[in-house]
Design an enzyme around this catalytic site. Structure first.
Site, PDB file in Angstrom:
ATOM      1  N   SER A  94       0.868  -1.183   0.000  1.00 24.11           N
ATOM      2  CA  SER A  94       0.000   0.000   0.000  1.00 24.11           C
ATOM      3  C   SER A  94       0.899   1.226   0.000  1.00 24.11           C
ATOM      4  O   SER A  94       2.096   1.114   0.320  1.00 24.11           O
ATOM      5  CB  SER A  94      -0.846  -0.038   1.283  1.00 24.11           C
ATOM      6  N   TYR A  97      -2.997  -1.405  10.174  1.00 25.55           N
ATOM      7  CA  TYR A  97      -2.891  -1.639   8.727  1.00 25.55           C
ATOM      8  C   TYR A  97      -1.501  -1.231   8.236  1.00 25.55           C
ATOM      9  O   TYR A  97      -0.846  -1.996   7.519  1.00 25.55           O
ATOM     10  CB  TYR A  97      -3.984  -0.827   8.018  1.00 25.55           C
ATOM     11  N   LYS A 118       1.446  -3.555   6.360  1.00 26.57           N
ATOM     12  CA  LYS A 118       1.913  -3.282   4.993  1.00 26.57           C
ATOM     13  C   LYS A 118       3.414  -2.975   4.985  1.00 26.57           C
ATOM     14  O   LYS A 118       4.116  -3.348   4.040  1.00 26.57           O
ATOM     15  CB  LYS A 118       1.080  -2.171   4.349  1.00 26.57           C
TER      16      LYS A 118
HETATM   17  N1  NAP Z   1      -8.331   0.102  -2.441  1.00 26.90           N
HETATM   18  C1  NAP Z   1      -7.208   0.763  -2.253  1.00 26.90           C
HETATM   19  O1  NAP Z   1      -7.146   1.992  -2.486  1.00 26.90           O
HETATM   20  C2  NAP Z   1      -5.978   0.068  -1.761  1.00 26.90           C
HETATM   21  C3  NAP Z   1      -4.832   0.862  -1.532  1.00 26.90           C
HETATM   22  C4  NAP Z   1      -3.672   0.242  -1.095  1.00 26.90           C
HETATM   23  C5  NAP Z   1      -3.636  -1.133  -0.910  1.00 26.90           C
HETATM   24  N2  NAP Z   1      -4.749  -1.882  -1.133  1.00 26.90           N
HETATM   25  C6  NAP Z   1      -4.654  -3.322  -0.941  1.00 26.90           C
HETATM   26  O2  NAP Z   1      -5.240  -4.003  -2.027  1.00 26.90           O
HETATM   27  C7  NAP Z   1      -5.806  -5.241  -1.594  1.00 26.90           C
HETATM   28  C8  NAP Z   1      -7.268  -5.337  -2.021  1.00 26.90           C
HETATM   29  O3  NAP Z   1      -7.985  -4.295  -1.373  1.00 26.90           O
HETATM   30  P1  NAP Z   1      -9.462  -3.834  -1.809  1.00 26.90           P
HETATM   31  O4  NAP Z   1      -9.452  -2.371  -1.808  1.00 26.90           O
HETATM   32  O5  NAP Z   1      -9.902  -4.585  -2.992  1.00 26.90           O
HETATM   33  O6  NAP Z   1     -10.295  -4.307  -0.511  1.00 26.90           O
HETATM   34  P2  NAP Z   1     -11.779  -4.883  -0.351  1.00 26.90           P
HETATM   35  O7  NAP Z   1     -12.674  -4.283  -1.368  1.00 26.90           O
HETATM   36  O8  NAP Z   1     -12.110  -4.752   1.072  1.00 26.90           O
HETATM   37  O9  NAP Z   1     -11.592  -6.438  -0.732  1.00 26.90           O
HETATM   38  C9  NAP Z   1     -10.793  -7.269   0.075  1.00 26.90           C
HETATM   39  C10 NAP Z   1     -10.899  -8.684  -0.439  1.00 26.90           C
HETATM   40  O10 NAP Z   1     -10.115  -9.513   0.447  1.00 26.90           O
HETATM   41  C11 NAP Z   1     -10.909 -10.633   0.842  1.00 26.90           C
HETATM   42  N3  NAP Z   1     -10.499 -11.113   2.151  1.00 26.90           N
HETATM   43  C12 NAP Z   1     -10.453 -10.432   3.321  1.00 26.90           C
HETATM   44  N4  NAP Z   1     -10.070 -11.245   4.313  1.00 26.90           N
HETATM   45  C13 NAP Z   1      -9.837 -12.464   3.751  1.00 26.90           C
HETATM   46  C14 NAP Z   1      -9.437 -13.713   4.260  1.00 26.90           C
HETATM   47  N5  NAP Z   1      -9.167 -13.873   5.558  1.00 26.90           N
HETATM   48  N6  NAP Z   1      -9.310 -14.753   3.406  1.00 26.90           N
HETATM   49  C15 NAP Z   1      -9.582 -14.614   2.087  1.00 26.90           C
HETATM   50  N7  NAP Z   1      -9.978 -13.443   1.540  1.00 26.90           N
HETATM   51  C16 NAP Z   1     -10.117 -12.389   2.375  1.00 26.90           C
HETATM   52  C17 NAP Z   1     -12.340 -10.099   0.814  1.00 26.90           C
HETATM   53  O11 NAP Z   1     -13.270 -11.135   0.605  1.00 26.90           O
HETATM   54  P3  NAP Z   1     -14.097 -11.903   1.756  1.00 26.90           P
HETATM   55  O12 NAP Z   1     -14.607 -10.856   2.700  1.00 26.90           O
HETATM   56  O13 NAP Z   1     -15.130 -12.613   0.960  1.00 26.90           O
HETATM   57  O14 NAP Z   1     -13.127 -12.849   2.367  1.00 26.90           O
HETATM   58  C18 NAP Z   1     -12.310  -9.223  -0.432  1.00 26.90           C
HETATM   59  O15 NAP Z   1     -12.526 -10.009  -1.586  1.00 26.90           O
HETATM   60  C19 NAP Z   1      -5.595  -5.280  -0.071  1.00 26.90           C
HETATM   61  O16 NAP Z   1      -4.440  -6.028   0.234  1.00 26.90           O
HETATM   62  C20 NAP Z   1      -5.397  -3.824   0.283  1.00 26.90           C
HETATM   63  O17 NAP Z   1      -4.658  -3.662   1.469  1.00 26.90           O
HETATM   64  C21 NAP Z   1      -5.918  -1.302  -1.553  1.00 26.90           C
END
Ligand code: NAP
Length: 235
Positions: A139, A152, A156
């Protein structure tokens, strides 16, 4: 069964970045092996996209569940070409001293230990082939910090270190990369940014840029902290 394209393992496929990446990889002819905890969403994906794609209800924080999943996937599809450790959780916005031990552990268990669980069970088969790329989702907050998201940020920053060390362990021909995806309007961003999340690209818009970027990664990227080249990613 090996598809024409690559075999791509994606954790956290039920929504957000994981879901958008899966749909784009499939559109481009690759086989996607995905997991998440939401059984309804996994069943929906399984119905929408049949074999060679495979979607499983797996909690990455549970080492036993990951072991069983890996055994099945390695048998049916062989070693993945690309592993995307994308599953993640963020704590609710609060100062560190107001985060319960349970919530803190939950974030560590998924973001950090979940990534290690997937590496433990899938990477030996990749090392055997001396081929493949492992991308661990970091991140902007793996390289900087902000108030109210300390658990968080801690996970990261740990992903950056874990991935650099892993990169030093892999045989030539492979790569491990910590990836900052940028800032994308998903449920996670809405949790920490509130209403201003809507000013950022959707996961589908992001995936159009991220997926070709991920497909180009190779051995020369080993150990390089990378950022998907989307608007705002270097803010
Ligand atoms: N969005 C951003 O701006 C952003 C920025 C920096 C980094 N990131 C990183 O990008 C990645 C994806 O984030 P996102 O924004 O797409 O988040 P999100 O919309 O909250 O989606 C998270 C996904 O992870 C799954 N998940 C959570 N806990 C899990 C577990 N224990 N086992 C298996 N699956 C699990 C969730 O599905 P279930 O609830 O069905 O398990 C969901 O599909 C993360 O690592 C996040 O830290 C995102």
């Amino acid at each position: 069964m090996r598809a024409k394209g690559k075999n791509i393992l994606v954790t956290g496929i039920s929504r957000g970045l994981g879901r958008a990446m899966a749909e784009e990889f499939i559109r481009l002819g690759h086989a996607v092996l995905g997991c998440g905890r939401s059984a309804d969403e996994i069943a929906r994906l399984q119905k929408q996209f049949g074999p060679p794609h495979d979607f499983a209800v797996v909690d990455v924080a549970n080492d036993g569940q990951v072991a069983t999943w890996a055994k099945r996937m390695l048998k049916s599809h062989g070693a993945p070409d690309l592993v995307l450790n994308n599953a993640g959780l963020i704590n609710r916005n609060a100062p560190l001293w107001e985060i319960s031990a349970r919530e803190f552990s939950g974030v560590v268990d998924v973001n950090l230990k979940g990534t290690a669980n997937v590496i433990r069970h899938f990477v030996p088969a990749m090392v055997k082939r001396k081929k493949g790329v492992i991308v661990n989702f970091s991140s902007g907050w793996g390289r900087s910090t902000a108030a109210e998201v300390a658990p968080y940020c801690a996970t990261k920053w740990a992903i950056e270190g874990l991935t650099q060390a892993l990169a030093q362990e892999l045989p030539p021909g492979m790569a491990a990369v910590p990836l900052n995806p940028g800032i994308i309007n998903t449920r996670m961003l809405q949790s920490c940014f509130g209403g201003s999340a809507s000013g950022y690209p959707t996961a589908e818009e992001w995936a159009k840029i991220a997926v070709p970027f991920l497909l180009k990664l190779g051995a020369s990227d080993n150990g390089r902290p990378l950022t998907v080249p989307v608007r705002g990613a270097n803010d």
